[in-house]
Design a protein around this motif. Sequence first.
Motif, PDB file in Angstrom:
ATOM      1  N   GLN A   1       0.744  -1.132  -0.037  1.00  0.00           N
ATOM      2  CA  GLN A   1       0.074  -0.025   0.117  1.00  0.00           C
ATOM      3  C   GLN A   1       0.864   1.366   0.193  1.00  0.00           C
ATOM      4  N   PRO A   2       0.506   2.357  -0.597  1.00  0.00           N
ATOM      5  CA  PRO A   2       1.486   3.514  -0.796  1.00  0.00           C
ATOM      6  C   PRO A   2       1.319   4.231   0.831  1.00  0.00           C
ATOM      7  N   SER A   3       2.258   4.595   0.979  1.00  0.00           N
ATOM      8  CA  SER A   3       2.259   5.568   2.173  1.00  0.00           C
ATOM      9  C   SER A   3       1.241   6.644   2.299  1.00  0.00           C
ATOM     10  N   GLU A   4       0.901   7.279   3.326  1.00  0.00           N
ATOM     11  CA  GLU A   4      -0.173   8.346   3.398  1.00  0.00           C
ATOM     12  C   GLU A   4       0.564   9.443   2.799  1.00  0.00           C
TER      13      GLU A   4
ATOM     14  N   GLY B   1      18.198  19.875   9.383  1.00  0.00           N
ATOM     15  CA  GLY B   1      17.818  18.445   9.576  1.00  0.00           C
ATOM     16  C   GLY B   1      16.421  18.098   9.880  1.00  0.00           C
ATOM     17  N   TYR B   2      15.855  16.974   9.813  1.00  0.00           N
ATOM     18  CA  TYR B   2      14.443  16.878   9.846  1.00  0.00           C
ATOM     19  C   TYR B   2      14.316  15.721  10.811  1.00  0.00           C
ATOM     20  N   PRO B   3      13.222  15.633  11.621  1.00  0.00           N
ATOM     21  CA  PRO B   3      12.362  16.943  11.717  1.00  0.00           C
ATOM     22  C   PRO B   3      12.974  17.948  12.698  1.00  0.00           C
ATOM     23  N   THR B   4      12.425  19.232  12.481  1.00  0.00           N
ATOM     24  CA  THR B   4      12.981  20.322  13.362  1.00  0.00           C
ATOM     25  C   THR B   4      12.023  21.003  13.819  1.00  0.00           C
ATOM     26  N   ILE B   5      11.830  21.094  15.149  1.00  0.00           N
ATOM     27  CA  ILE B   5      10.714  21.767  15.705  1.00  0.00           C
ATOM     28  C   ILE B   5      10.986  22.868  16.514  1.00  0.00           C
TER      29      ILE B   5
ATOM     30  N   PRO C   1      16.269  20.014  17.327  1.00  0.00           N
ATOM     31  CA  PRO C   1      16.451  19.250  15.847  1.00  0.00           C
ATOM     32  C   PRO C   1      16.070  17.824  16.236  1.00  0.00           C
ATOM     33  N   GLY C   2      15.600  17.026  15.299  1.00  0.00           N
ATOM     34  CA  GLY C   2      15.412  15.688  15.418  1.00  0.00           C
ATOM     35  C   GLY C   2      14.013  15.064  16.028  1.00  0.00           C
ATOM     36  N   TYR C   3      13.764  13.908  15.933  1.00  0.00           N
ATOM     37  CA  TYR C   3      12.667  13.071  16.275  1.00  0.00           C
ATOM     38  C   TYR C   3      12.814  13.272  17.749  1.00  0.00           C
ATOM     39  N   ILE C   4      11.368  13.400  18.671  1.00  0.00           N
ATOM     40  CA  ILE C   4      11.261  13.185  20.082  1.00  0.00           C
ATOM     41  C   ILE C   4      10.293  12.161  20.356  1.00  0.00           C
TER      42      ILE C   4
ATOM     43  N   GLU D   1       9.953  15.425   2.484  1.00  0.00           N
ATOM     44  CA  GLU D   1       9.188  14.198   2.087  1.00  0.00           C
ATOM     45  C   GLU D   1       9.779  12.933   2.306  1.00  0.00           C
ATOM     46  N   THR D   2      11.112  12.696   2.424  1.00  0.00           N
ATOM     47  CA  THR D   2      11.697  11.524   2.498  1.00  0.00           C
ATOM     48  C   THR D   2      12.274  11.037   3.756  1.00  0.00           C
ATOM     49  N   CYS D   3      11.934  12.116   4.626  1.00  0.00           N
ATOM     50  CA  CYS D   3      12.387  11.792   6.124  1.00  0.00           C
ATOM     51  C   CYS D   3      11.549  10.614   6.928  1.00  0.00           C
ATOM     52  N   GLN D   4      12.180   9.577   7.144  1.00  0.00           N
ATOM     53  CA  GLN D   4      11.642   8.612   8.151  1.00  0.00           C
ATOM     54  C   GLN D   4      11.181   9.038   9.439  1.00  0.00           C
ATOM     55  N   TYR D   5      12.148   9.846   9.981  1.00  0.00           N
ATOM     56  CA  TYR D   5      11.916  10.190  11.406  1.00  0.00           C
ATOM     57  C   TYR D   5      10.926  11.270  11.386  1.00  0.00           C
ATOM     58  N   CYS D   6      10.370  11.860  10.367  1.00  0.00           N
ATOM     59  CA  CYS D   6       9.340  12.717  10.348  1.00  0.00           C
ATOM     60  C   CYS D   6       7.992  11.721  10.439  1.00  0.00           C
ATOM     61  N   ASP D   7       8.225  10.838   9.573  1.00  0.00           N
ATOM     62  CA  ASP D   7       6.961   9.812   9.635  1.00  0.00           C
ATOM     63  C   ASP D   7       6.600   9.134  10.927  1.00  0.00           C
TER      64      ASP D   7
END
Length: 169
Positions: free
Chosen positions: A21-24, A114-118, A134-137, A52-58
């Motif tokens: 299945q395609p991702s959201e 860097g991504y994600p950045t909050i 910076p980064g996933y939390i 768009e390609t950031c796995q940690y954003c997902d």
Amino acid sequence: MKKFLVGLLIFGLFWFGCNKQPSEPKFTVDPNPVIKQAVDNKKNLIVIFESETCQYCDKLNREVLKDMEVKQNLVKNNIEIAIVDVNGSRKVLDPEGKKEVDEKTLAGIYRVTGYPTIAVFNPDKNYELIGVIPGYIPKDYFIKLGDYIGSKCYEKTEFQKYIENGGKC
């Protein structure tokens, strides 16, 4: 027979790998109305810069932002979240500068690398930037961030000290 089974296994892996299945779709919510609503209503504001390609954003979206406890925490602390595509061309309001720029330019203004950045903004000081994470939390840390913002502890102490003090200013 062995070659047939190996061939069938390879075909099956190929078939299922190609037909997953395609991702959201990302960036379906326009961040500009969210930012404008926060500014107009003097709400706390977090802008999350993603790619768009950031796995940690997902992972942040899937495991943190969609979590019911996190959503309740955001409501409790009067926080709006806008998600910005660092390569996007949609026009968005720079909360601090009060000018509309494209998403890519906004990411440049806040030196996002860097991504994600909050990025967290202070509604009591005309949406001055409070700080950047910076980064996933993880979820628990994100909830603490919400409480830190909602309690206005940023006026008294840095976020890391707030964490070290067990959530006390």
